[in-house]
Design an enzyme around this catalytic site. Structure first.
Site, mmCIF file in Angstrom:
data_model
loop_
_atom_site.group_PDB
_atom_site.id
_atom_site.type_symbol
_atom_site.label_atom_id
_atom_site.label_comp_id
_atom_site.label_asym_id
_atom_site.label_seq_id
_atom_site.Cartn_x
_atom_site.Cartn_y
_atom_site.Cartn_z
ATOM 1 N NE ARG A 107 -3.639 -0.115 2.214
ATOM 2 C CZ ARG A 107 -4.704 -0.316 2.824
ATOM 3 N NH1 ARG A 107 -5.309 0.462 3.642
ATOM 4 N NH2 ARG A 107 -5.589 -1.322 2.501
ATOM 5 C CB THR A 111 -1.846 7.190 -3.323
ATOM 6 O OG1 THR A 111 -1.369 5.691 -3.467
ATOM 7 C CG2 THR A 111 -0.712 8.246 -4.219
ATOM 8 C CG ASP A 203 -1.258 -9.721 9.574
ATOM 9 O OD1 ASP A 203 -1.009 -8.565 9.248
ATOM 10 O OD2 ASP A 203 -0.782 -10.621 8.772
ATOM 11 C CG ASP A 206 2.153 -10.792 11.345
ATOM 12 O OD1 ASP A 206 3.220 -10.963 10.418
ATOM 13 O OD2 ASP A 206 1.685 -9.749 11.750
HETATM 14 N N1 URA Z 1 -5.471 -8.867 6.385
HETATM 15 C C1 URA Z 1 -5.563 -9.602 7.404
HETATM 16 O O1 URA Z 1 -4.502 -10.432 7.425
HETATM 17 N N2 URA Z 1 -6.375 -9.461 8.397
HETATM 18 C C2 URA Z 1 -7.223 -8.655 8.366
HETATM 19 O O2 URA Z 1 -8.212 -8.736 9.054
HETATM 20 C C3 URA Z 1 -7.426 -7.758 6.981
HETATM 21 C C4 URA Z 1 -6.454 -7.829 6.090
#
Ligand code: URA
Length: 212
Positions: A107, A111, A203, A206
């Site tokens: 990202r 922007t 995540d 992770d």
């Molecule tokens: N990506 C992720 O790993 N978890 C989320 O909740 C949103 C995007």
């Protein structure tokens, strides 16, 4: 007329059960990875339901018979890096002839738009049915951008598979890629201020790779 994509929420007890285990903050990396693989297998089963078939002759130990095999177009699975990698093996186990492309996006801090940093697709991508995989469909911007890149390179027949989705991400996909079928395990409540899915699972990258 252009094909109209569909939204399939995979309302199956096995998927629901495994998503609950996936959400649990006490689920460790090994089990998380196995669950993603198992759910992706079940989703691949559903997303390949409409593959064309043709009859061939096969000789069993008993006699010659006519029996169907998958025919027609070849397949490609394209994970969005990095969490999408967790869903690839399920596809290539089921469909060993599938080719694997990779798309990496980050990202832009100014922007906030997704920028491609890596894209390697099978050379004959325009001839393949394409399954884009990412366990989380959050804002939908990465998925929509990845599918734009695939379309720019000639990809046409595209499906997106995500285990957990947010309403916002589904809306973006339906707005930007109305021709793409979207398969999700569940539609969660919303996104939080950091664009994580609520309740989600945190995540996914992770948790898959143990990087937290
Ligand atoms: N990506 C992720 O790993 N978890 C989320 O909740 C949103 C995007």
């Amino acid at each position: 007329m252009n094909k109209q994509g569909k939204l399939v929420v995979m309302d199956h007890p096995l998927i629901k059960h495994k998503i609950t285990l996936l959400r649990d903050e006490n689920t460790g990396t090994k089990e998380f990875r196995e669950l993603v693989h198992e759910i992706a297998t079940l989703m691949a089963y559903e997303a390949t339901r409409d593959l064309p078939m043709k009859d061939v002759q096969v000789k069993t130990p008993i006699q010659l018979c006519t029996s169907p095999i998958i025919s027609g177009r070849m397949l490609a699975v394209v994970p969005i890096l990095r969490a999408g990698l967790g869903m690839v093996e399920a596809f290539i186990n089921l469909i060993p002839g599938a080719k694997v492309g990779h798309i990496g996006l980050y990202r832009d801090p100014v922007t906030h738009l997704p920028v491609e940093y890596y894209c390697k697709l099978p050379a004959d991508i325009e001839e393949r049915d394409i399954f884009v995989v990412d366990p989380m469909l959050a804002t939908g911007k990465s998925a929509a951008a990845a599918i734009n890149f695939i379309k720019e390179r000639g990809g046409k027949n595209i499906k997106l598979l995500s285990i957990i989705s947010a309403p916002e991400g589904i809306a973006v996909m339906q707005e930007e890629h109305p021709d793409v079928d979207v398969y999700v395990g569940v539609v969660d409540e919303k996104l939080n201020e950091n664009k994580y899915i609520v309740p989600g699972l945190g995540d996914a990258g992770d948790r898959l790779f143990g990087t937290k």
